[in-house]
Enzyme design. Structure first.
Site, PDB file in Angstrom:
ATOM      1  N   GLY B  42       0.831  -1.202   0.000  1.00  0.00           N
ATOM      2  CA  GLY B  42       0.000   0.000   0.000  1.00  0.00           C
ATOM      3  C   GLY B  42       0.862   1.247   0.000  1.00  0.00           C
ATOM      4  N   GLY B  44      -0.718   4.509   0.237  1.00  0.00           N
ATOM      5  CA  GLY B  44      -1.487   5.657   0.701  1.00  0.00           C
ATOM      6  C   GLY B  44      -0.672   6.424   1.730  1.00  0.00           C
ATOM      7  CG  HIS B 268     -19.009  11.758   5.419  1.00  0.00           C
ATOM      8  ND1 HIS B 268     -19.733  12.896   5.147  1.00  0.00           N
ATOM      9  CD2 HIS B 268     -17.772  12.172   5.774  1.00  0.00           C
ATOM     10  CE1 HIS B 268     -18.947  13.954   5.325  1.00  0.00           C
ATOM     11  NE2 HIS B 268     -17.765  13.542   5.709  1.00  0.00           N
ATOM     12  NE  ARG B 332     -16.750  12.978   9.068  1.00  0.00           N
ATOM     13  CZ  ARG B 332     -15.619  12.779   8.430  1.00  0.00           C
ATOM     14  NH1 ARG B 332     -15.106  11.566   8.352  1.00  0.00           N
ATOM     15  NH2 ARG B 332     -14.980  13.778   7.861  1.00  0.00           N
ATOM     16  CG  HIS B 403     -16.363   8.712   4.521  1.00  0.00           C
ATOM     17  ND1 HIS B 403     -15.908   9.101   3.290  1.00  0.00           N
ATOM     18  CD2 HIS B 403     -15.633   9.411   5.414  1.00  0.00           C
ATOM     19  CE1 HIS B 403     -14.955  10.014   3.449  1.00  0.00           C
ATOM     20  NE2 HIS B 403     -14.760  10.196   4.724  1.00  0.00           N
ATOM     21  NE  ARG B 437     -11.875   8.578   9.622  1.00  0.00           N
ATOM     22  CZ  ARG B 437     -12.007   9.677   8.882  1.00  0.00           C
ATOM     23  NH1 ARG B 437     -11.536  10.839   9.324  1.00  0.00           N
ATOM     24  NH2 ARG B 437     -12.624   9.631   7.718  1.00  0.00           N
ATOM     25  CG  LEU B 443      -6.304  12.912   5.682  1.00  0.00           C
ATOM     26  CD1 LEU B 443      -6.322  14.276   4.994  1.00  0.00           C
ATOM     27  CD2 LEU B 443      -6.083  11.823   4.649  1.00  0.00           C
TER      28      LEU B 443
END
Ligand SMILES: Cc1cc2nc3c(=O)[nH]c(=O)nc-3n(C[C@H](O)[C@H](O)[C@H](O)COP(=O)(O)OP(=O)(O)OC[C@H]3O[C@@H](n4cnc5c(N)ncnc54)[C@H](O)[C@@H]3O)c2cc1C
Ligand code: SF4
Ligand code: FES
Lengths: 263, 639
Positions: B42, B44, B268, B332, B403, B437, B443
């Protein structure tokens, strides 16, 4: 959302089994295309039809489907990403077409981007150009407080304009010379604008341009097709900034060689 | 068999644990680092930052990703921002405050020590990214700008227009490319990990498919880092990229890695609603829009008027009404649920009645269109491109969508799974967000794991574990490769009638209807039953045309969907066994009188960790009890 009628479309799609085989345009018909579909969803529908018949679906690259990953890459009616302003292929919606339209779909074509299969091409040359200098040599862990480097808002904004490049390669595909100057210029320019990046800037430009030229990308002869096609509105001003950095480097390099008594 | 779920949380006061742990960790001396090879799957934020940093330290890194370039990992799509406790706006933020908001936001289902560490390193991330040339938004004085996100009463979110994920990922990618040029990272694009190779109980390699040639390849290493993202695509429609999948995690689960809290999914609140059967993905409208947009529905049921024609006193600004202190910035899970309630009650809008308004009228009146365009221009454009409507003139229509997945492979404080040597970073692990979250925290976590945690904990593992030499000729590699080959030929041999995506879509319906925003016992049982049958049908009637020896897009999808069809069942089972509501997990049987989630801390203040026991036997549910020494478990209130 629009309530317009569904459409029937005639597609001419480039089919090519792999890099070493011959390719050709093949005709397909897709019915019941909703104007709210995205272009890629329309191809999904075609592919499901093909799979149901046990035929090979059309290979194409895509991932985020919201215009940011740079994975999607098609020539639609001869234009990279369809030629709509600030739009990637995955953001093209079928409401832009009419019932009965014929649409020609081909892969990005450039010497530096060999075809992988059908509409998918190999753009690893872009990574190679980036590896030649598209970074700031800051190792993890030694950074000073972020606010110790003040950057005027207009400069940060201009750097951001350049940094918005998604590395899709449409600029290369639309350039008559297959040049990669726009995506490369955007990176060089972003880093040259920022105080953190300006230190290495001339050397960066020199190394990246050198690698670019060796990978089969062509020269820039200022057609500006790239700017017109770029889905992120990257301006050719960035190529000019890169050229200035390049000249600085070429000069320094030349001087250095002379003083070292080369030749 | 029983799992070792020792969380390895260091002793001592919360604020000193990480420093103490770093001090006590064993280090690999610089000259020895080049003797170790690390696989990073990965690219990301988690994988990219880990690969770059480990290579800088001197390890040999093998990096893999599905896309044609590491720069295209799904992290690229993150829009809104990244949190840090810098307190630049001087509005009272601190490490403790970010820690507290995150624990509370997660509805007290995350580990205190991990979350505290996350808040501690958050500030280093911003410094690091700026030094790499990330053009974060600035104020006129040249200082970094911040904005607010849900679940917080301070402005701690750093951003780069609506492209924060892109800019951070390109930062991490540039670090990787620097090390590729130096030969310390070997990067393999268009590769998909198909299995984990475990030798003598330790993760020692992977089997990957070269997606272009179809060939299987073997890679050996001293440790494996799984940074393969979340599994939201089990719902078919989600905001995730098309290639986001669960397979790498799922194969590791089957090799003995515990899967924690699989049912913790984030839905979300602000996404563009579903509009057709052919739809392939849902597009997120960043949470940052809730800084200025007001969410409402008509007070009258089935109101057919245009939104502009509905007078002020006939609008229900329900978030402002129910949560006066957080208003439109309620977290959320809470905001999504309230949107669902309104639509269930008949107040939904648009052609499907499954949507609510997000209205910028008042903000445009207050600040002018230009200011609003400056903040959200690209999001407004994106909205218009997809829906054909202009949000400057008429309110956006939005609805919740899948999401993010808080659940994932279980890891200890060192980010190591239950398989020694297999470390899991980023969205793929279960660690820091509990049952919900907060925005702009993924991020932060991905980069924290990759830049600032794994370099220490991995060296501790390598320096303290005896690692015998292995090669790709070992039987474990051959066996794993053989198993993948068998699965492939089975899939290609079925030659049924139904395309893979049909099965995926049906699975998505089960997941959304029964394992989505509202869950109950009867529905979950129905889902388990339905998914089992669907799985059987898949293995009898799927049509995967073509062969292995080339770029076969249907085969790539098929192996991922085969795994989703198993994971979906585990998610439903996990939701069924958790007899409480917490965060994004809302069991309708457990709610307060005003429809808020009702936790059961007596019974469920733990992470549920599932152990695979074989294809035909039920998985075992283990527990890691969560100990709260620094926060008081309280009913989460945003009123
Ligand atoms: C639309 C959107 C907006 C978001 N906005 C925000 C935001 O504003 N702020 C925020 O904090 N969070 C946001 N998030 C969440 C956040 O983006 C993700 O949680 C985070 O980026 C995940 O990073 P990662 O490194 O763990 O995984 P990813 O970025 O998902 O990367 C996964 C990597 O693993 C690779 N991979 C996967 N499987 C395999 C396999 N089998 N073999 C080989 N490689 C494999 C992929 O190729 C890829 O390189 C957003 C998410 C979405 C969907
Ligand atoms: S400059 Fe524009 S067209 Fe070229 S790669 Fe970047 S985004 Fe694509
Ligand atoms: S699929 Fe990501 S930009 Fe088009």
């Amino acid at each position: 959302m629009s309530s317009a009628q569904n459409m029937t479309l005639n597609l001419k799609i480039w089919r090519q089994n792999n890099n070493s085989s011959e390719g050709k345009l093949v005709d397909y018909r897709v019915e019941n295309v909703s104007p709210d579909m995205s272009f890629l969803e329309m191809i999904d529908v075609l592919n499901n039809q093909l799979v149901r018949k046990g035929e090979d679906p059309v290979a194409f690259d895509h991932d985020c489907r919201e215009g940011i990953c740079g994975m999607c890459s098609m020539m639609i009616n001869g234009k990279a990403h369809g030629g709509y302003k600030n739009t990637t292929t995955c953001q093209v919606h079928m409401r832009l077409y009419k019932d009965g339209d014929t649409i020609v779909i081909e892969p990005f074509r450039a010497a530096a981007f060999p075809v992988v299969k059908d509409l998918a091409v190999d753009r690893s040359a872009i990574d190679k150009v980036m590896a030649a200098g598209g970074y700031i040599s800051a190792n993890t862990g030694n950074a000073p407080d972020a606010n110790s480097i003040l950057i005027p808002k207009p400069v940060a904004e201009e750097a951001m304009d350049a940094a918005a490049c998604i590395g899709c390669g449409a600029c290369v595909a639309s350039c008559p010379n297959g040049s990669g100057m726009l995506f490369m210029g955007a990176k060089v320019s972003q880093l040259a604008l920022l105080p953190q990046g300006s230190v290495e800037s001339p050397k960066r430009a020199l190394n990246m341009v050198y690698t670019h030229d060796n990978l089969g990308f062509g020269n820039c002869t200022t057609h500006a097709e790239c700017e017109a096609t770029c889905p992120k509105g990257i301006s050719i001003e960035h190529i000019a900034r890169m050229n200035r950095e390049y000249l600085k480097a070429a000069f320094t390099y030349h001087e250095k060689k002379r003083s070292e008594g080369a030749g | 068999m029983s799992f070792n779920l020792d969380s390895k949380i260091p002793s001592g006061p919360l604020a000193e644990k990480w420093d103490k742990h770093k001090f006590e960790s064993k280090r690999v001396n610089p000259a020895n680092k080049r003797k170790y090879t690390v696989i990073v799957v990965g690219t990301g934020l988690a994988g990219g930052s880990a690969a770059a940093t480990l290579a800088e330290l001197g390890y040999n890194v093998l990096s893999f990703c599905i896309q044609d370039s590491p720069r295209r990992a799904h992290s690229i799509a993150a829009q809104g921002g990244i949190n840090a406790a810098k307190n630049y706006p001087n509005d009272g933020d601190s490490i403790r405050n970010l820690f507290y908001d995150t624990i509370k936001g997660g509805d007290y289902r995350a580990r205190e020590a991990n979350v505290y560490r996350l808040a501690q390193v958050s500030n280093n991330i911003i410094d690091q990214m700026v030094s790499q040339g990330v053009p974060f938004a600035r104020e006129y004085g040249g200082y970094l700008d911040n904005r607010s996100f849900g679940g917080a009463q301070v402005s701690r979110t750093f951003y780069a227009r609506g492209q924060t994920g892109q800019q951070l990922l390109l930062g991490a990618y540039s670090g990787m490319m620097k090390m590729v040029a130096k030969g310390k990272i070997k990067q393999f694009s268009r590769r998909e990990m198909m299995d984990l190779v475990v030798i003598n109980g330790k993760a020692r390699g992977i089997i990957v498919r070269n997606l272009i040639t179809g060939e299987l390849e073997r890679y050996a290493a001293d440790a494996v880092l799984l940074c393969t993202g979340g599994y939201g695509n089990v719902f078919y429609l989600s905001t995730n990229a098309q290639a986001s999948n669960a397979s790498a995690s799922w194969r590791c689960y089957k090799r003995g890695a515990g899967f924690a809290n699989p049912c913790f999914t984030q839905i979300h609140p602000t996404c563009i609603p579903v509009h057709g059967d052919y739809q392939s993905k849902l597009t997120l409208m960043s949470e940052s829009l809730r800084n200025d947009g007001r969410v409402w529905v008509p007070k009258k049921k089935n109101d057919e008027r245009r939104p502009e024609d509905i007078p002020e006193d006939e609008r229900d600004y329900y978030l402002e009404r129910i949560y006066p202190s957080f208003g439109n910035l309620a977290p959320r899970d809470v905001s999504s649920r309230q949107a669902k309630f309104r639509c269930d009650e008949g107040h939904g809008v648009g052609s499907t009645k499954q949507a609510v308004y997000l209205d910028f009228r008042d903000a445009i009146k207050r600040d002018g269109q230009e200011t609003i365009a400056g903040r959200y221009g690209n999001l407004f454009e994106m909205y218009e491109r997809i829906t054909g409507e202009n949000p400057y003139k008429t309110p956006m229509m939005i609805y919740p969508a899948v999401h993010y997945t808080m659940g994932g492979l279980w890891v200890d404080y060192n980010l190591q799974s239950t398989i020694p040597g297999l470390h899991v970073l980023g969205e793929a692990n279960f660690s820091d967000h509990g049952a919900n979250r907060l925005g702009a925290s993924a991020l932060m976590q991905g980069l924290a794991d990759g830049y600032f945690v794994i370099p220490y904990t991995l060296s501790n593992y390598l320096a303290s574990s005896p690692l015998e030499k292995v090669t790709v000729e070992d039987n474990a590699f051959k066996d794993a490769e053989q198993a993948v080959k068998l699965q492939t030929s089975k899939l290609l041999g079925i030659k049924g009638k139904i395309p893979v995506s049909e099965f995926h879509r049906k699975l998505g319906h089960y997941m959304w209807d029964y394992v989505g925003m509202g869950r109950n016992e009867a529905g979950l049982k129905k889902a388990i039953d339905g998914i089992r049958k669907l799985r059987e049908e898949f293995w009898h009637d799927v049509n995967v045309p073509g062969e292995t020896g080339n770029f076969n897009i249907e085969l790539h999808k098929a192996t991922r969907v085969a795994d989703f069809l198993e994971l979906g069942e585990l998610m439903a089972l996990d939701a069924l066994e958790r007899n409480e509501s917490c965060g994004g997990h809302f069991r309708e049987e457990y709610q307060t009188q005003d429809n808020e989630a009702k936790r059961d801390d007596e019974q469920y203040a733990h992470a549920a960790v599932w152990e695979y026991t074989g294809q035909n036997s039920s998985p075992i549910r283990h527990k890691e009890e969560l100990v709260f020494e620094n926060v008081k478990l309280a009913t989460r209130s945003y009123k």
